[in-house]
Write a protein that holds these residues in place. Structure first.
Motif, PDB file in Angstrom:
ATOM      1  N   GLU A   1      -4.575   1.120  12.259  1.00 39.63           N
ATOM      2  CA  GLU A   1      -5.621   1.041  11.371  1.00 39.63           C
ATOM      3  C   GLU A   1      -6.032   1.835  10.413  1.00 39.63           C
TER       4      GLU A   1
ATOM      5  N   THR B   1       0.517  -1.261  -0.075  1.00 39.44           N
ATOM      6  CA  THR B   1       0.051   0.000   0.154  1.00 39.44           C
ATOM      7  C   THR B   1       0.740   1.449   0.102  1.00 39.44           C
TER       8      THR B   1
ATOM      9  N   ASN C   1      -5.397   2.305   6.441  1.00 38.31           N
ATOM     10  CA  ASN C   1      -6.381   1.930   6.064  1.00 38.31           C
ATOM     11  C   ASN C   1      -7.501   2.634   5.633  1.00 38.31           C
TER      12      ASN C   1
ATOM     13  N   ALA D   1      -8.443  -6.210   4.920  1.00 36.82           N
ATOM     14  CA  ALA D   1      -7.601  -4.632   4.857  1.00 36.82           C
ATOM     15  C   ALA D   1      -7.088  -4.976   6.675  1.00 36.82           C
TER      16      ALA D   1
ATOM     17  N   ASN E   1      -3.850   0.898  -3.144  1.00 34.89           N
ATOM     18  CA  ASN E   1      -3.342  -0.534  -3.453  1.00 34.89           C
ATOM     19  C   ASN E   1      -2.453  -1.178  -4.299  1.00 34.89           C
TER      20      ASN E   1
END
Length: 192
Positions: free
Chosen positions: A53, A37, A57, A143, A63
């Protein structure tokens, strides 16, 4: 004189999970099981040792795995050794020296000049762009979750160059990147 008695004499080594057919420790297939990522902007991850997180995310992240070829990740992480010689000893040893990151590149799909085909890797990872490349092995494309081990590389994107034409090949480009000191090579843990 320090006490060198082994206080763990009654312990046994941990037995890993084994493959029932072979009796060997289980192995996980790596294909399709890596997530890379790009998190844009230096400062978008507050602590490289404990990315959250929410940071990993976030909606604006890319991505890269969707564009990265299966062998397209390249980064050398090495450590120098320093000779440790002493007047008082005939033996010469070594001590760990500086760590070095070099040779960073991404070989990605480049759908240049083809309307209707996504090309976010080339459009996002342009020369001079700053951010973090985060890599996780295991857990597929799901994720990021708290407790997972990840690599966090603070990067500056370099040039993109077309990969030479070959018969029956995809259009690809190689994007170079540099990595800053303090980056984490699978030594960071995702937090909530």
């Amino acid at each position: 004189m320090p006490d060198t008695t082994d206080t763990n004499e009654n312990t046994t080594p941990t037995t890993p999970a084994v493959n029932e057919e072979t009796g060997l420790p289980a192995a996980i297939l790596e294909d399709g099981n890596i997530l890379t990522t790009f998190v844009p902007g230096h400062g978008s991850i507050k602590d490289m040792t404990k990315p959250t997180e929410a940071e990993l995310n976030a909606e604006g992240n890319l991505n890269v795995s969707a564009y990265l070829t299966s062998t397209g990740w390249k980064l050398n992480h090495t450590q120098e050794s320093i000779k440790d010689d002493r007047e008082a000893s005939a033996d010469v040893g070594e001590i760990p020296g500086a760590e070095k990151y070099d040779g960073g590149s991404l070989q990605v799909i480049n759908n240049v000049n083809n309307e209707g085909y996504a090309n976010a890797a080339i459009e996002t990872l342009v020369k001079g762009t700053k951010g973090y490349l985060v890599r996780r092995r295991g857990a597929g494309q799901a994720a990021y979750k708290a407790g997972q081990k990840v690599s966090v590389f603070k990067t500056v994107i370099g040039i993109a160059t077309p990969v030479a034409h070959a018969d029956n090949a995809r259009m690809m480009s190689t994007i170079s990147f540099s990595v800053a000191p303090g980056s984490q090579d699978e030594t960071a843990t995702v937090t909530s």
